[in-house]
Design an enzyme around this catalytic site. Structure first.
Site: not given
Ligand code: GBH
Length: 481
Positions: A124, A171, A311, A382
């Site tokens: 992770h 991810e 997720n 998730e």
């Molecule tokens: C998860 O990612 C993670 O696995 C986890 O560790 C984390 O704590 C949790 O979510 C909560 O955030 O800024 O518009 O480019 C979530 C997937 C993908 C969410 C990228 C945020 C950013 C989009 N993430 N996204 S942007």
């Protein structure tokens, strides 16, 4: 919504966390630094100058965490292993740290004794820092695949008889895009010279994504050939991906861009695994910048999922861009928006600028994935939400997290509808997260936990209302055996 919808009697539910976000104790028992320890030390990278140095101190509080899980009636717990605790320098010729390894052996034993099923994520995002310095980490296919294979084998050996659910990577999109294009996550490489003097966001994310897929395939091969017959477990990869609705449903370009958005986010990894190739939309836009599959590598990757790890958090409105895509574009030449053409928000505001809930999007994406990948077994690894200004609320109010509870009601209901009405083969669900924790670049300001962690008071844990309610929600949906 679907009051008659159900979930199967053997449905597995619980909570998720990740090592660097909760463990703290970064120097305990011989742990080596990861790229996140290093990244957090760079001024300006993390909100409030925070780091995972202490986090929830879970390394020292495994018993408290297990108590929390028991209190919630959780059946399962998804956690990740810190590679640099087990092999402080990370590489296949580097020494194994027995104390770090035994920490996880003991933890798994304790979970099993408490009747909780462990789901283990091998990676992770916390790559041993030495591997990044030694050979460029995820950018170096030969070295990285060999080192990840070695690390995986050590973990399968130590835990294989007890752990039945394995997730290779969490991810890979985030590792590739946020780590090597946006530069917002470790190791922070990007073409944006205001952020970092090094990196090429037009090529590196695609190389890293490719290498992660090959490493995933290599670890799966090891598991299947050396452990599966003995241990009988399952292994897969976890992909992040949100739902896409057109900004203007009347505009065919926006409608088309929705599929492209999901292809660039999810099918980038899932198509090679289920179909043995990259999506056409990506090949078309990226040309030679997308690595080519060798016969050997794609043989490792194709068919490498025993389950699809999903997720999922939210949805976006998608607006097609006109004109040629920029070289550093990673999304498919489109914009991600929170409002549509009519001015409607995709969902209510949360603390995370990217996250606005839309439970119907969860159901739609479950169906989309099922149609594209021929109804694979899906484990939701998730799902969860932050809450606008939660961090500023008085404690009493904070513990009554009705917004989060409603999110879970809506999303779990949408999942039950997908199972019952759409024939989606979803079999497990892990809520993010068991407790508030280190939210990466957002530090500790954003909370995702069903348990409040008091960072000012010795990391004391206090369950919120949502911690109690998730079990009740599942009770309503899961068929009695
Ligand atoms: C998860 O990612 C993670 O696995 C986890 O560790 C984390 O704590 C949790 O979510 C909560 O955030 O800024 O518009 O480019 C979530 C997937 C993908 C969410 C990228 C945020 C950013 C989009 N993430 N996204 S942007």
């Amino acid at each position: 919504m679907g009051s008659s919808s159900q979930l199967p009697s053997d449905f597995l539910w619980g909570f998720a966390t990740a090592s660097y976000q909760i463990e703290g104790a970064v120097e305990a028992d011989g742990r080596g630094p990861s790229i996140w320890d290093t990244f957090c030390k760079i001024p300006g990278k993390i909100a409030g100058g925070a780091s995972g140095d202490v986090a929830c101190d879970s390394y020292n509080r495994t018993h408290e965490d297990i108590e929390l899980l028991k209190k919630c009636n959780a059946q399962a717990y998804r956690f990740s292993i810190s590679w640099s605790r087990v092999i402080p320098l990370g590489g296949r010729n580097d020494p194994v740290n027995e104390k770090g390894l035994q920490h996880y052996v003991k933890f798994v034993d304790d979970l099993l004794e408490a009747g909780i099923v462990p789901l283990v994520t091998l990676y992770h995002w916390d790559l041993p820092d030495e591997l990044d310095k030694r050979y460029g980490g995820l950018l170096n296919k030969e070295e990285f695949v060999a080192d990840f294979s070695n690390y995986s084998r050590i973990i399968f050996n130590a835990l294989g008889s007890k752990v039945k659910y394995w997730i290779t990577f969490n991810e890979p999109w985030c590792s590739s895009v946020l780590g090597y294009n946006v530069g917002q996550f470790a190791p922070g490489r990007t073409s944006d010279r205001k952020r970092n003097p090094v990196g090429d966001g037009s090529t590196e994310p695609w190389i890293v994504g490719h290498n992660l897929l090959v490493a995933h395939g290599a670890a799966v091969k090891i598991y299947r050939e050396e452990f599966k017959a003995r241990d009988g477990g399952e292994i897969g990869i976890t992909l992040n991906g949100d739902w896409a609705e057109p900004w203007d449903p009347e505009n065919p370009a926006d409608v088309e861009a929705c599929d492209r958005k999901i292809e660039f986010a999810i099918s980038w990894f899932a198509d090679p695994i289920y179909h043995g190739k990259y999506p056409d939309s990506m090949v078309k836009q990226l040309g030679d910048r997308l690595p080519k599959w060798t016969a050997e590598d794609i043989a490792l990757v194709r068919g490498s999922n025993d389950f699809y790890g999903m997720n999922h958090y939210c949805a976006n409105y998608i607006k097609a861009k006109t004109g040629e895509p920029e070289a550093t574009d990673i999304a498919g030449n489109l914009e991600l928006l929170l409002q549509n053409k009519a001015g409607e928000w995709v969902g209510p505001e949360t603390q995370s600028p990217w996250l606005r809930p839309s439970a119907i999007g969860f159901r739609k994406l479950l169906k989309w994935l099922s149609d594209r990948y021929d109804y694979p077994k899906i484990y939701v690894t998730e799902n969860g939400t932050s809450l606008k200004n939660e961090n500023d609320l008085p404690l009493e109010q904070l513990l009554k997290d009705e917004f989060r509870t409603q999110y879970f009601r809506d999303y779990i209901g949408a999942m039950a509808d997908a199972y019952t009405l759409d024939g989606v083969n979803v079999r497990a669900y892990m809520a993010w997260s068991l407790m508030d924790n280190f939210e990466w670049a957002e530090g500790y300001e954003t909370r995702f936990g069903v348990t409040f962690v008091d960072y000012e008071n010795n990391q004391k844990r206090l369950p919120k209302e949502s911690a109690r309610t998730i079990g009740e929600i599942f009770d309503q949906y899961i068929e009695k055996a």
